[in-house]
Design a protein around this motif. Structure first.
Motif, PDB file in Angstrom:
ATOM      1  N   ALA A  81       0.813  -1.210   0.000  1.00  0.00           N
ATOM      2  CA  ALA A  81       0.000   0.000   0.000  1.00  0.00           C
ATOM      3  C   ALA A  81       0.846   1.259   0.000  1.00  0.00           C
ATOM      4  O   ALA A  81       1.910   1.320   0.627  1.00  0.00           O
ATOM      5  CB  ALA A  81      -0.929   0.003   1.217  1.00  0.00           C
ATOM      6  N   LEU A  82       0.342   2.266  -0.700  1.00  0.00           N
ATOM      7  CA  LEU A  82       0.880   3.622  -0.637  1.00  0.00           C
ATOM      8  C   LEU A  82      -0.290   4.547  -0.358  1.00  0.00           C
ATOM      9  O   LEU A  82      -1.148   4.762  -1.215  1.00  0.00           O
ATOM     10  CB  LEU A  82       1.540   4.012  -1.961  1.00  0.00           C
ATOM     11  N   LEU A  83      -0.355   5.079   0.857  1.00  0.00           N
ATOM     12  CA  LEU A  83      -1.391   6.033   1.225  1.00  0.00           C
ATOM     13  C   LEU A  83      -0.830   7.425   1.428  1.00  0.00           C
ATOM     14  O   LEU A  83      -1.473   8.414   1.096  1.00  0.00           O
ATOM     15  CB  LEU A  83      -2.127   5.583   2.496  1.00  0.00           C
ATOM     16  N   ASP A  84       0.361   7.510   2.007  1.00  0.00           N
ATOM     17  CA  ASP A  84       0.963   8.811   2.312  1.00  0.00           C
ATOM     18  C   ASP A  84       2.465   8.703   2.114  1.00  0.00           C
ATOM     19  O   ASP A  84       3.169   8.112   2.935  1.00  0.00           O
ATOM     20  CB  ASP A  84       0.626   9.219   3.747  1.00  0.00           C
ATOM     21  N   ALA A  85       2.956   9.288   1.024  1.00  0.00           N
ATOM     22  CA  ALA A  85       4.386   9.182   0.712  1.00  0.00           C
ATOM     23  C   ALA A  85       5.245   9.904   1.739  1.00  0.00           C
ATOM     24  O   ALA A  85       6.447   9.644   1.836  1.00  0.00           O
ATOM     25  CB  ALA A  85       4.656   9.755  -0.678  1.00  0.00           C
ATOM     26  N   GLY A  86       4.645  10.792   2.522  1.00  0.00           N
ATOM     27  CA  GLY A  86       5.413  11.518   3.526  1.00  0.00           C
ATOM     28  C   GLY A  86       5.540  10.790   4.852  1.00  0.00           C
ATOM     29  O   GLY A  86       6.171  11.309   5.787  1.00  0.00           O
ATOM     30  N   ALA A  87       4.973   9.591   4.949  1.00  0.00           N
ATOM     31  CA  ALA A  87       4.984   8.847   6.208  1.00  0.00           C
ATOM     32  C   ALA A  87       6.321   8.127   6.402  1.00  0.00           C
ATOM     33  O   ALA A  87       6.403   6.899   6.384  1.00  0.00           O
ATOM     34  CB  ALA A  87       3.829   7.861   6.243  1.00  0.00           C
ATOM     35  N   VAL A  88       7.378   8.908   6.579  1.00  0.00           N
ATOM     36  CA  VAL A  88       8.720   8.357   6.797  1.00  0.00           C
ATOM     37  C   VAL A  88       9.504   9.360   7.641  1.00  0.00           C
ATOM     38  O   VAL A  88       9.342  10.574   7.486  1.00  0.00           O
ATOM     39  CB  VAL A  88       9.417   8.097   5.439  1.00  0.00           C
ATOM     40  N   THR A 102      15.549  14.858   2.726  1.00  0.00           N
ATOM     41  CA  THR A 102      16.165  15.645   1.643  1.00  0.00           C
ATOM     42  C   THR A 102      15.562  15.310   0.283  1.00  0.00           C
ATOM     43  O   THR A 102      15.939  15.917  -0.710  1.00  0.00           O
ATOM     44  CB  THR A 102      17.681  15.385   1.589  1.00  0.00           C
ATOM     45  N   TYR A 103      14.628  14.367   0.253  1.00  0.00           N
ATOM     46  CA  TYR A 103      14.052  13.923  -1.005  1.00  0.00           C
ATOM     47  C   TYR A 103      13.016  14.921  -1.526  1.00  0.00           C
ATOM     48  O   TYR A 103      12.296  15.557  -0.757  1.00  0.00           O
ATOM     49  CB  TYR A 103      13.356  12.568  -0.828  1.00  0.00           C
ATOM     50  N   ALA A 118      12.102  11.832   8.621  1.00  0.00           N
ATOM     51  CA  ALA A 118      12.931  12.664   7.745  1.00  0.00           C
ATOM     52  C   ALA A 118      14.412  12.372   7.890  1.00  0.00           C
ATOM     53  O   ALA A 118      15.174  12.505   6.938  1.00  0.00           O
ATOM     54  CB  ALA A 118      12.650  14.142   8.029  1.00  0.00           C
ATOM     55  N   SER A 119      14.834  11.967   9.108  1.00  0.00           N
ATOM     56  CA  SER A 119      16.260  11.742   9.351  1.00  0.00           C
ATOM     57  C   SER A 119      16.725  10.347   8.948  1.00  0.00           C
ATOM     58  O   SER A 119      17.930  10.081   8.933  1.00  0.00           O
ATOM     59  CB  SER A 119      16.562  11.958  10.839  1.00  0.00           C
ATOM     60  N   ARG A 120      15.778   9.485   8.616  1.00  0.00           N
ATOM     61  CA  ARG A 120      16.130   8.101   8.285  1.00  0.00           C
ATOM     62  C   ARG A 120      16.358   7.974   6.792  1.00  0.00           C
ATOM     63  O   ARG A 120      15.629   8.539   5.983  1.00  0.00           O
ATOM     64  CB  ARG A 120      15.020   7.153   8.749  1.00  0.00           C
ATOM     65  N   SER A 121      17.352   7.191   6.417  1.00  0.00           N
ATOM     66  CA  SER A 121      17.615   6.976   4.991  1.00  0.00           C
ATOM     67  C   SER A 121      16.548   6.066   4.399  1.00  0.00           C
ATOM     68  O   SER A 121      15.867   5.318   5.116  1.00  0.00           O
ATOM     69  CB  SER A 121      18.991   6.339   4.791  1.00  0.00           C
ATOM     70  N   ARG A 124      10.042  10.905  -2.849  1.00  0.00           N
ATOM     71  CA  ARG A 124       9.289  10.300  -1.739  1.00  0.00           C
ATOM     72  C   ARG A 124       8.187   9.387  -2.276  1.00  0.00           C
ATOM     73  O   ARG A 124       7.897   8.341  -1.674  1.00  0.00           O
ATOM     74  CB  ARG A 124       8.705  11.385  -0.842  1.00  0.00           C
ATOM     75  N   GLN A 125       7.586   9.776  -3.404  1.00  0.00           N
ATOM     76  CA  GLN A 125       6.597   8.892  -4.021  1.00  0.00           C
ATOM     77  C   GLN A 125       7.228   7.566  -4.422  1.00  0.00           C
ATOM     78  O   GLN A 125       6.663   6.495  -4.202  1.00  0.00           O
ATOM     79  CB  GLN A 125       5.994   9.554  -5.258  1.00  0.00           C
TER      80      GLN A 125
END
Length: 304
Positions: free
Chosen positions: A77-84, A127-128, A86-89, A133-134
């Motif tokens: 599933a992809l619901l929210d590409a921003g759900a990561v 930084t993406y 920010a500091s993690r690779s 991010r998508q």
């Protein structure tokens, strides 16, 4: 396969999803469409077990997602590409997902290669760009090599090359026998990509049909006519049962009569034609017409 039966969701007094019934079949890309506020996100969240339905069921492969021993092997599933974080690779984000589902480390490298992020996998996700991010979100969806994919607005933020890539990816996934469900407001891309449409409005099912059937049921084929005698010829066309409206630059847009018969009528009445071109109604036009009574949010005058 995704099966939705009698699916209903209330948030207090708001009936967000109202008795939905549809299936997403293997070997097809199914477009899940509807205006803003139609209930698409709520439906996808219930399919994925993130929200509990008020009533009804949503199953993947015959059971609720929570009942699968390894959910990411059952559905990606992809619901929210921003759900990561920010500091993690990207690499470590995917590695954590793999570990939580007992997936082999090798899948991380495989999906990073698949989405084109291998070269930046060790960079912090913060930084993406939106398009990157998508791609990372899609990598997460592919991680378990699942037979079912649920993608909410997967085209957001992608450049033209990225849009072509995700279109081909979804077509390939369906070609491999997977069931692919995707939502998008980019109707031109949906028209190029999907096999089947499920359209909802105000939480209710509006259409569950093939792409060609959906367009034909709403608009069908039109013929664009340009002539310096537009006003008089429009009257002649209407007299033989055609529906005529004025299009761009004074062109006549005709339905109910094909180009051949329009040409014969023009010749018989000595009408000079500068253009006679069949035109298939677009998905966007059909969608706008079919959902105009289900639009919840529109700017003043937009509906007109």
């Amino acid at each position: 396969m995704i099966e939705v039966r009698g699916l209903t969701k209330r948030y207090g007094e708001v009936l967000a999803v109202n008795d939905l019934n549809f299936s997403v079949r293997p070997g097809e890309v199914t477009g899940f469409l509807g205006p803003n506020g139609a209930g698409k996100s709520a439906t996808m969240r219930m399919i994925l077990g993130l929200d509990a339905p008020t009533s009804g069921t949503a199953t993947v492969g015959g059971r609720a997602v929570a009942e699968h021993p390894v959910p990411m092997r059952a559905v990606g599933a992809l619901l929210d590409a921003g759900a990561v974080l920010a500091s993690r690779s990207a690499y470590h984000h995917l590695l954590a997902l793999a570990a939580s589902n007992g997936l082999p480390r090798g899948r991380v490298d495989a999906v990073l290669e698949e989405v084109g992020l291998s070269g930046v996998a060790r960079r912090a996700a913060g930084t993406y760009s939106l398009g990157m991010r998508q791609r990372l979100g899609i990598a997460g969806a592919l991680l378990g090599d699942p037979p079912v994919l649920v993608l909410d607005e997967p085209l957001n933020g992608l450049d033209p090359e990225g849009i072509v890539w995700i279109r081909r990816l979804m077509r390939r996934m369906a070609g491999e026998g997977r069931a692919v469900m995707m939502s998008s407001h980019l109707m031109s891309e949906v028209e190029l990509t999907v096999d089947h449409l499920v359209v909802i409005g105000r939480g209710r099912l509006i259409a569950d049909t093939g792409m060609a059937e959906f367009i034909a049921s709403v608009g069908g084929r039109e013929v664009v006519v340009r002539t310096p005698q537009a006003a008089s010829f429009a009257g002649r066309l209407a007299a033989v049962g055609a529906a005529v409206r004025t299009g761009e630059e004074g062109e006549l847009v005709v339905t109910g009569l094909d180009a051949e018969h329009i040409g014969v009528l023009a010749a018989a009445t000595e009408v000079e034609l500068h253009k006679l071109a069949p035109r298939q109604t677009s998905l966007e036009e059909a969608f706008m017409e079919l959902t105009q009574d289900s639009v919840e949010y529109s700017a003043e005058g937009e509906a007109a």
